[in-house]
Design a protein around this motif. Sequence first.
Motif, mmCIF file in Angstrom:
data_model
loop_
_atom_site.group_PDB
_atom_site.id
_atom_site.type_symbol
_atom_site.label_atom_id
_atom_site.label_comp_id
_atom_site.label_asym_id
_atom_site.label_seq_id
_atom_site.Cartn_x
_atom_site.Cartn_y
_atom_site.Cartn_z
ATOM 1 N N GLN A 114 0.818 -1.208 0.000
ATOM 2 C CA GLN A 114 0.000 0.000 0.000
ATOM 3 C C GLN A 114 0.860 1.269 0.000
ATOM 4 O O GLN A 114 0.422 2.325 -0.470
ATOM 5 N N PHE A 115 2.085 1.141 0.526
ATOM 6 C CA PHE A 115 2.911 2.323 0.763
ATOM 7 C C PHE A 115 4.203 2.337 -0.058
ATOM 8 O O PHE A 115 4.777 3.401 -0.272
ATOM 9 N N TYR A 116 4.670 1.158 -0.490
ATOM 10 C CA TYR A 116 5.968 1.057 -1.162
ATOM 11 C C TYR A 116 5.890 0.077 -2.325
ATOM 12 O O TYR A 116 4.962 -0.731 -2.408
ATOM 13 N N GLU A 117 6.892 0.131 -3.187
ATOM 14 C CA GLU A 117 7.103 -0.973 -4.109
ATOM 15 C C GLU A 117 7.960 -1.993 -3.367
ATOM 16 O O GLU A 117 9.074 -1.677 -2.941
ATOM 17 N N VAL A 118 7.446 -3.187 -3.209
ATOM 18 C CA VAL A 118 8.129 -4.213 -2.421
ATOM 19 C C VAL A 118 8.554 -5.355 -3.334
ATOM 20 O O VAL A 118 7.769 -5.840 -4.150
ATOM 21 N N ILE A 119 9.799 -5.792 -3.176
ATOM 22 C CA ILE A 119 10.336 -6.909 -3.957
ATOM 23 C C ILE A 119 10.866 -7.958 -2.983
ATOM 24 O O ILE A 119 11.557 -7.623 -2.019
ATOM 25 N N ILE A 133 10.951 -4.169 17.688
ATOM 26 C CA ILE A 133 9.670 -3.642 17.213
ATOM 27 C C ILE A 133 8.549 -4.155 18.111
ATOM 28 O O ILE A 133 8.348 -5.368 18.242
ATOM 29 N N GLY A 134 7.816 -3.236 18.730
ATOM 30 C CA GLY A 134 6.717 -3.630 19.610
ATOM 31 C C GLY A 134 7.207 -4.492 20.759
ATOM 32 O O GLY A 134 8.227 -4.198 21.389
ATOM 33 N N GLN A 135 6.509 -5.578 21.025
ATOM 34 C CA GLN A 135 6.899 -6.498 22.091
ATOM 35 C C GLN A 135 7.596 -7.738 21.550
ATOM 36 O O GLN A 135 7.693 -8.755 22.235
ATOM 37 N N GLY A 136 8.070 -7.640 20.294
ATOM 38 C CA GLY A 136 8.785 -8.753 19.696
ATOM 39 C C GLY A 136 8.001 -9.412 18.583
ATOM 40 O O GLY A 136 6.851 -9.050 18.320
ATOM 41 N N SER A 137 8.653 -10.346 17.881
ATOM 42 C CA SER A 137 8.116 -11.096 16.749
ATOM 43 C C SER A 137 8.412 -10.375 15.444
ATOM 44 O O SER A 137 8.420 -9.145 15.379
ATOM 45 N N ASP A 178 -0.970 -9.553 17.868
ATOM 46 C CA ASP A 178 -1.804 -9.471 16.668
ATOM 47 C C ASP A 178 -0.947 -8.895 15.542
ATOM 48 O O ASP A 178 -0.371 -7.821 15.678
ATOM 49 N N GLN A 179 -0.854 -9.627 14.405
ATOM 50 C CA GLN A 179 0.094 -9.210 13.366
ATOM 51 C C GLN A 179 -0.209 -7.839 12.787
ATOM 52 O O GLN A 179 0.710 -7.148 12.318
ATOM 53 N N LYS A 180 -1.452 -7.396 12.836
ATOM 54 C CA LYS A 180 -1.759 -6.062 12.319
ATOM 55 C C LYS A 180 -1.078 -4.977 13.143
ATOM 56 O O LYS A 180 -0.718 -3.916 12.619
ATOM 57 N N ILE A 181 -0.881 -5.240 14.435
ATOM 58 C CA ILE A 181 -0.134 -4.314 15.289
ATOM 59 C C ILE A 181 1.323 -4.279 14.863
ATOM 60 O O ILE A 181 1.929 -3.210 14.733
ATOM 61 N N ILE A 182 1.912 -5.467 14.613
ATOM 62 C CA ILE A 182 3.313 -5.560 14.188
ATOM 63 C C ILE A 182 3.509 -4.844 12.858
ATOM 64 O O ILE A 182 4.475 -4.090 12.674
ATOM 65 N N TRP A 183 2.600 -5.066 11.889
ATOM 66 C CA TRP A 183 2.722 -4.423 10.575
ATOM 67 C C TRP A 183 2.692 -2.901 10.692
ATOM 68 O O TRP A 183 3.477 -2.209 10.047
ATOM 69 N N LYS A 184 1.776 -2.402 11.504
ATOM 70 C CA LYS A 184 1.654 -0.951 11.680
ATOM 71 C C LYS A 184 2.934 -0.374 12.281
ATOM 72 O O LYS A 184 3.436 0.669 11.825
ATOM 73 N N LEU A 185 3.475 -1.046 13.283
ATOM 74 C CA LEU A 185 4.699 -0.565 13.924
ATOM 75 C C LEU A 185 5.887 -0.618 12.961
ATOM 76 O O LEU A 185 6.738 0.280 12.965
ATOM 77 N N HIS A 204 5.712 -0.417 9.650
ATOM 78 C CA HIS A 204 5.501 0.673 8.688
ATOM 79 C C HIS A 204 5.965 2.006 9.280
ATOM 80 O O HIS A 204 6.642 2.793 8.607
ATOM 81 N N GLU A 205 5.627 2.253 10.534
ATOM 82 C CA GLU A 205 6.076 3.478 11.198
ATOM 83 C C GLU A 205 7.598 3.528 11.274
ATOM 84 O O GLU A 205 8.204 4.603 11.115
ATOM 85 N N GLU A 206 8.221 2.363 11.492
ATOM 86 C CA GLU A 206 9.686 2.319 11.554
ATOM 87 C C GLU A 206 10.296 2.600 10.189
ATOM 88 O O GLU A 206 11.295 3.327 10.083
ATOM 89 N N TYR A 207 9.721 2.042 9.132
ATOM 90 C CA TYR A 207 10.204 2.343 7.782
ATOM 91 C C TYR A 207 10.132 3.849 7.512
ATOM 92 O O TYR A 207 11.069 4.447 6.963
ATOM 93 N N GLU A 208 9.033 4.463 7.889
ATOM 94 C CA GLU A 208 8.875 5.902 7.659
ATOM 95 C C GLU A 208 9.909 6.699 8.450
ATOM 96 O O GLU A 208 10.465 7.685 7.951
ATOM 97 N N ARG A 209 10.170 6.265 9.675
ATOM 98 C CA ARG A 209 11.185 6.940 10.490
ATOM 99 C C ARG A 209 12.568 6.822 9.867
ATOM 100 O O ARG A 209 13.315 7.794 9.758
#
Length: 393
Positions: free
Chosen positions: A32-37, A172-176, A369-376, A378-383
């Motif tokens: 949704q945010f990047y071109e990913v390979i 990232i987050g609490q791990g995983s 919950d993996q949606k929490i991990i994905w969001k975190l 994504h925020e790290e990529y932006e940072r």
Amino acid sequence: MSEKGYKKIIRVTTVSGSLVGTLKGQFAFMKQFYEVIGVCSKDEELRVLSEREGVRTVGIDMTRKITPFKDLKALFQLYRFFKSERPEIVHTHTPKAGTLGLMAAYLAGVPHRLHTIAGLPLMEATGKKRILLNLVEKLTYACATNIYPNSQGIYEFVKQEGFTNDKKLKVIGQGSSNGVDITHFNPELFSVRDKETLRKELSIPLNERVLIFLGRIVADKGIHELIDAFTQISEKIDNITLIIGGDYERNLDPISPRTENLLNNHPKIKLLGWIKDVRPYLSISELMLFPSYREGFPNVVMQAGAMGIPVIATDINGCNEIIIPGKNGIIVPPKNTVRLEEAILNYLNGDSQTFSAETCRKLIIERYDQKIIWKLLHEEYERVLSSNTSTSC
């Protein structure tokens, strides 16, 4: 920058299983945010990833062993690929992909070179092999701009060993690395009839108490201790069965002939090989056994919890962060057959009443919950993308 104006991220692992299985769903989210390979060794699974998550994949062969000539070839191929693609981020996973991918990214001038640590084989190495692996690890981290241990335990270990600058490290987050899909791993998806049918297929009586182990059948997973403990318990308790889901890796970390013979011939052990969908087997189990010697952040322990199943696991990285003793499992020392047997017997003889499926599942949902991990992430990529990280090693 890609033709569509999206910033480009290349994710690299040694083998396809890590992209297709371990990071499932993450590519589609990040698209949704990047071109990913996705990059890993060539096999049919790469096509599966492409079709399922809608991203481009490239096959560059890498081995999991130390193979100097093949490694140099892979390094050169990765360098050429990164040079032609000019990504903003290269993010590597798994030890060999980390070493080769980050070196190639550094040489190709990739500005942001990220590495996730999800387990360290060197933890069980000794002597000259340990010295060599330590040097390789330091080289890998030297070429990275950001390093993400996927558990607090690994974070502390890397700091303690002095492998890298503390400023590069972050959990990232609490791990995983990817969390767990709590809608997919949901006990409510399996009816009483489903469970009875599977038991019949496996020739497991309805009154049988089912324990389960999921993972590679190697010494480092605690298979020797697991089988020794179970065979002794099976002489004291009649109505128990142990399901083993996983493949042998005889070329990397073989188990003893005695243990392999018990796995293949013990009347109360169901050796099923690699299981594509572990959920049905978890649904008929009441306890997971996971006596591993080392981990990053074990997915199967989270998956069991999401299915409402407590886990007896060892006091190692990841496991001792997921398991809260007395709430969703029991912690025992690694490499200790006696303590493992005691914990299993105590559970079977009454401690099972301590645990509720609702609590086991809730603890996973709240933290992993993996949606929490994905969001975190994504925020790290932006940072990272907004920072002025140096490209020097």
